[in-house]
Each structure stands twice: as structure tokens, then as C-alpha cells.
Motif scaffolding. Structure first.
Motif, PDB file in Angstrom:
ATOM      1  N   TRP A  92       0.754  -1.272  -0.040  1.00  0.00           N
ATOM      2  CA  TRP A  92      -0.117   0.111  -0.060  1.00  0.00           C
ATOM      3  C   TRP A  92       1.008   1.240  -0.047  1.00  0.00           C
ATOM      4  CZ3 TRP A  92      -1.787   3.031   4.495  1.00  0.00           C
ATOM      5  CH2 TRP A  92      -2.877   3.970   4.241  1.00  0.00           C
ATOM      6  N   TYR A  93       1.955   1.326   1.009  1.00  0.00           N
ATOM      7  CA  TYR A  93       3.033   2.314   0.902  1.00  0.00           C
ATOM      8  C   TYR A  93       3.514   2.614  -0.499  1.00  0.00           C
ATOM      9  CZ  TYR A  93       2.782   2.633   6.023  1.00  0.00           C
ATOM     10  OH  TYR A  93       2.201   2.788   7.374  1.00  0.00           O
ATOM     11  N   LEU A  94       3.806   1.526  -1.225  1.00  0.00           N
ATOM     12  CA  LEU A  94       4.572   1.731  -2.466  1.00  0.00           C
ATOM     13  C   LEU A  94       3.712   2.095  -3.448  1.00  0.00           C
ATOM     14  CD1 LEU A  94       6.757  -1.732  -2.268  1.00  0.00           C
ATOM     15  CD2 LEU A  94       7.693   0.473  -2.314  1.00  0.00           C
ATOM     16  N   ARG A  95       2.319   1.741  -3.442  1.00  0.00           N
ATOM     17  CA  ARG A  95       1.390   2.287  -4.346  1.00  0.00           C
ATOM     18  C   ARG A  95       1.171   3.700  -4.314  1.00  0.00           C
ATOM     19  NH1 ARG A  95      -3.966  -0.715  -3.933  1.00  0.00           N
ATOM     20  NH2 ARG A  95      -4.491   0.908  -2.583  1.00  0.00           N
ATOM     21  N   LEU A  96       1.214   4.251  -3.091  1.00  0.00           N
ATOM     22  CA  LEU A  96       0.964   5.691  -2.789  1.00  0.00           C
ATOM     23  C   LEU A  96       2.081   6.246  -2.773  1.00  0.00           C
ATOM     24  CD1 LEU A  96      -1.389   5.311   0.184  1.00  0.00           C
ATOM     25  CD2 LEU A  96      -2.005   6.033  -2.181  1.00  0.00           C
ATOM     26  N   ARG A  97       3.361   5.640  -3.219  1.00  0.00           N
ATOM     27  CA  ARG A  97       4.499   6.348  -3.103  1.00  0.00           C
ATOM     28  C   ARG A  97       5.282   7.169  -1.949  1.00  0.00           C
ATOM     29  NH1 ARG A  97       2.413   8.074  -8.073  1.00  0.00           N
ATOM     30  NH2 ARG A  97       2.968   6.918  -9.965  1.00  0.00           N
ATOM     31  N   ASN A  98       4.613   6.358  -0.832  1.00  0.00           N
ATOM     32  CA  ASN A  98       5.128   6.637   0.537  1.00  0.00           C
ATOM     33  C   ASN A  98       6.429   6.003   0.935  1.00  0.00           C
ATOM     34  OD1 ASN A  98       2.658   8.237   0.910  1.00  0.00           O
ATOM     35  ND2 ASN A  98       1.681   6.561   1.796  1.00  0.00           N
ATOM     36  N   ARG A  99       7.069   6.752   1.672  1.00  0.00           N
ATOM     37  CA  ARG A  99       8.460   6.013   2.186  1.00  0.00           C
ATOM     38  C   ARG A  99       8.415   6.081   3.478  1.00  0.00           C
ATOM     39  NH1 ARG A  99      13.865   8.266   3.017  1.00  0.00           N
ATOM     40  NH2 ARG A  99      13.360  10.305   2.513  1.00  0.00           N
ATOM     41  N   ASN A 100       8.414   4.695   4.118  1.00  0.00           N
ATOM     42  CA  ASN A 100       8.502   4.372   5.665  1.00  0.00           C
ATOM     43  C   ASN A 100      10.000   4.583   6.134  1.00  0.00           C
ATOM     44  OD1 ASN A 100       6.685   3.051   7.857  1.00  0.00           O
ATOM     45  ND2 ASN A 100       8.614   2.105   8.035  1.00  0.00           N
ATOM     46  N   VAL A 101      10.030   5.453   6.897  1.00  0.00           N
ATOM     47  CA  VAL A 101      11.388   5.782   7.716  1.00  0.00           C
ATOM     48  C   VAL A 101      11.692   5.037   8.913  1.00  0.00           C
ATOM     49  CG1 VAL A 101      11.638   8.127   6.254  1.00  0.00           C
ATOM     50  CG2 VAL A 101      10.718   8.206   8.664  1.00  0.00           C
ATOM     51  N   ALA A 102      10.709   4.711   9.611  1.00  0.00           N
ATOM     52  CA  ALA A 102      10.842   4.189  11.084  1.00  0.00           C
ATOM     53  C   ALA A 102       9.805   3.312  11.289  1.00  0.00           C
ATOM     54  CB  ALA A 102      11.231   5.283  12.132  1.00  0.00           C
ATOM     55  N   SER A 103      10.035   2.206  11.910  1.00  0.00           N
ATOM     56  CA  SER A 103       8.660   1.261  12.327  1.00  0.00           C
ATOM     57  C   SER A 103       9.255   0.641  13.703  1.00  0.00           C
ATOM     58  CB  SER A 103       8.725   0.236  11.318  1.00  0.00           C
ATOM     59  OG  SER A 103       8.475   0.747  10.265  1.00  0.00           O
ATOM     60  N   ALA A 104       8.134   0.431  14.541  1.00  0.00           N
ATOM     61  CA  ALA A 104       8.342  -0.116  15.901  1.00  0.00           C
ATOM     62  C   ALA A 104       7.034  -1.079  15.886  1.00  0.00           C
ATOM     63  CB  ALA A 104       8.066   0.937  16.972  1.00  0.00           C
ATOM     64  N   CYS A 105       7.259  -2.280  16.344  1.00  0.00           N
ATOM     65  CA  CYS A 105       6.285  -3.661  16.695  1.00  0.00           C
ATOM     66  C   CYS A 105       6.551  -3.728  17.970  1.00  0.00           C
ATOM     67  CB  CYS A 105       6.647  -4.761  15.748  1.00  0.00           C
ATOM     68  SG  CYS A 105       6.364  -4.424  14.073  1.00  0.00           S
ATOM     69  N   PHE A 106       5.157  -4.062  18.514  1.00  0.00           N
ATOM     70  CA  PHE A 106       5.248  -4.513  20.180  1.00  0.00           C
ATOM     71  C   PHE A 106       4.167  -5.693  20.316  1.00  0.00           C
ATOM     72  CE2 PHE A 106       5.602   0.046  19.941  1.00  0.00           C
ATOM     73  CZ  PHE A 106       7.059   0.201  20.278  1.00  0.00           C
ATOM     74  N   THR A 107       4.504  -6.601  21.010  1.00  0.00           N
ATOM     75  CA  THR A 107       3.587  -7.857  21.579  1.00  0.00           C
ATOM     76  C   THR A 107       3.346  -7.598  22.915  1.00  0.00           C
ATOM     77  OG1 THR A 107       4.650  -8.985  19.769  1.00  0.00           O
ATOM     78  CG2 THR A 107       3.504 -10.151  21.470  1.00  0.00           C
ATOM     79  N   GLN A 108       2.318  -7.639  23.228  1.00  0.00           N
ATOM     80  CA  GLN A 108       1.898  -7.278  24.728  1.00  0.00           C
ATOM     81  C   GLN A 108       2.279  -8.564  25.561  1.00  0.00           C
ATOM     82  OE1 GLN A 108      -2.085  -5.828  25.181  1.00  0.00           O
ATOM     83  NE2 GLN A 108      -2.093  -6.088  27.570  1.00  0.00           N
ATOM     84  N   ASN A 109       2.005  -9.694  25.241  1.00  0.00           N
ATOM     85  CA  ASN A 109       2.092 -11.269  26.028  1.00  0.00           C
ATOM     86  C   ASN A 109       1.747 -11.084  27.339  1.00  0.00           C
ATOM     87  OD1 ASN A 109       3.452 -12.339  23.855  1.00  0.00           O
ATOM     88  ND2 ASN A 109       5.393 -11.624  24.022  1.00  0.00           N
ATOM     89  N   ASP A 110       2.568 -10.994  28.226  1.00  0.00           N
ATOM     90  CA  ASP A 110       2.437 -10.841  29.799  1.00  0.00           C
ATOM     91  C   ASP A 110       2.164  -9.531  30.304  1.00  0.00           C
ATOM     92  OD1 ASP A 110       2.214 -13.673  29.903  1.00  0.00           O
ATOM     93  OD2 ASP A 110       4.360 -13.888  30.287  1.00  0.00           O
ATOM     94  N   HIS A 111       2.508  -8.601  29.598  1.00  0.00           N
ATOM     95  CA  HIS A 111       2.458  -6.841  29.949  1.00  0.00           C
ATOM     96  C   HIS A 111       1.132  -6.624  29.955  1.00  0.00           C
ATOM     97  CE1 HIS A 111       6.733  -6.889  30.022  1.00  0.00           C
ATOM     98  NE2 HIS A 111       6.690  -7.261  28.746  1.00  0.00           N
TER      99      HIS A 111
END
Length: 218
Positions: free
Chosen positions: A142-161
Motif C-alpha cells: 500500500w505504501y509503495l502504491r501511494l509512493r510513501n516512504r517508511n522511515v521508522a517502524s516499531a512493533c510491540f507484542t503485549q504478551n504478559d504485560h
């Protein structure tokens, strides 16, 4: 400078997605003092599913003909240079509210100007257990089709938190926002006053299969 903060949760306020997004906003504002933040919560707008008739692609029509809040949301992002996007993972992929919005944006596929396009992007993805990375990867076509450029990402998993907002997740979201802000700052005017960090290299090591290094004499 206008920056869209797009919340793709399907929960009403308060929500974890919005808390993480606000932390990222704090980061980008720290780097871009004149930032104008346009917050958009997709769930707060009435956006119907695409009916797949493709009448919007007809040059004589040129727009989606469904009567809802879609055009208003598009107008809210007008003039933006960047976007912070935060989303939860409900079933291993992007949430339905974002998928619907992505498909509705298809109505601009033949347009010269594509809303939510040509943006620098910072992305935040979170889930209860797993599958954040595949969901993040699903955004990139989707980003590529819109010609967007992702410069930073963060992924979080809640698990036991029980509460991610009491972990380092907030600090990492601030870092995503700061990275986006610094990239915007450099693209606007080269940051000549930034100090380049010295390049630290490890000492040379013997290559595998090569002559062994001579041992010090005893």
C-alpha cells in the motif's frame, strides 16, 4: 508542516493504539517545532466498504460515488508532508477499518494527486500475542502504491504485560516520531549543525582459511 496522525484501532477512546500514537506525536513535535498535527481516528468516521464497481476509475466520474465520510477524511489530510500510522493486529493482518479505507483510496488510482500519498511515514504496530511483523509487511504494498516512504517502524507484542504504556514501548514510539521528524527536517533544509558520529571499526581479524596471525614471542 502538516503531519497526519492516523489511528487505525477499532476501539473507542481510550485505546492503547492512541496512547502509542500520542507518544510518537510527542517525538515528532520535539524535532519539528512548527508541526501541525492532524489527528484522524478512522473508527470515528462512517466509511463504507468499497462495492467494487470501479465507476470511480471512469475519467468522467473521477471519484467514489458512495455517500459517507470518506471524502471528508481525505480532505483532512490535504497538504500533509508526513504521516504517523498506528494500528493493532486483530487477526494477523491490518485491521478491517484500515483495509476498508485502503480499498476506498483506489478511487484515486488514475488521479495525478493521490491522497495519503508521497508521504514520509512512521509506523507503529502492536498485538496481544504475535504476528506484528507480518501485519507491518502487509502495509508496504500500500505504501509503495501511494509512493510513501517508511522511515521508522516499531512493533510491540503485549504478551504478559498488562499495560504496554508502562513499558519501554512508549519510549520507542517517541523514537519513531523523532526519526520521522529528523528526516523531515533534513529534507526541508540540510542540518549542517548536526555532529557526525565517528566511525568505529573493529581491529582487523584473520580470515577463515587464511594465514594465522603470528603469536607474540614468549
Amino acid at each position: 508542516m502538516k503531519i497526519v496522525a492516523l489511528s487505525c484501532t477499532q476501539r473507542r477512546l481510550p485505546s492503547l493504539t492512541d496512547a502509542l500514537l500520542e507518544a510518537a506525536i510527542t517525538g515528532v513535535v520535539r524535532e519539528v517545532g512548527d508541526a501541525e498535527i492532524q489527528r484522524i481516528r478512522l473508527i470515528d468516521h462512517r466509511i463504507a466498504m468499497c462495492e467494487g464497481e470501479d465507476t470511480c476509475l471512469d475519467p468522467e466520474v473521477g471519484r467514489c460515488t458512495l455517500d459517507d465520510d470518506f471524502a471528508h477524511v481525505v480532505d483532512l489530510a490535504e497538504g500533509a508532508q508526513a504521516m504517523l500510522l498506528a494500528m493493532p493486529v486483530y487477526a494477523g493482518n491490518v485491521p478491517a477499518v484500515l483495509k476498508i479505507f485502503q480499498e476506498r483510496l483506489k478511487s484515486f488510482m488514475n488521479a495525478t494527486h493521490r491522497p495519503f500519498g508521497n508521504l514520509l511515514v512512521g509506523t507503529i504496530v502492536h498485538s496481544r500475542t504475535m504476528l506484528t511483523e507480518p501485519a507491518l509487511g502487509a502495509l508496504f504494498p500500500w505504501y509503495l502504491r501511494l509512493r510513501n516512504r517508511n522511515v521508522a517502524s516499531a512493533c510491540f507484542t503485549q504478551n504478559d504485560h498488562q499495560d504496554l504504556t508502562r513499558t519501554a514501548a512508549l519510549d520507542l514510539c517517541v523514537a519513531v516520531g523523532r526519526q520521522l521528524g529528523m528526516t523531515l527536517d533534513v529534507s526541508r533544509s540540510p542540518a549542517v549543525d548536526r555532529t557526525a558520529l565517528p566511525l568505529v571499526q573493529s581491529p582487523a581479524r584473520a580470515r577463515c582459511g587464511g594465514p594465522a596471525a603470528s603469536s607474540p614471542s614468549t
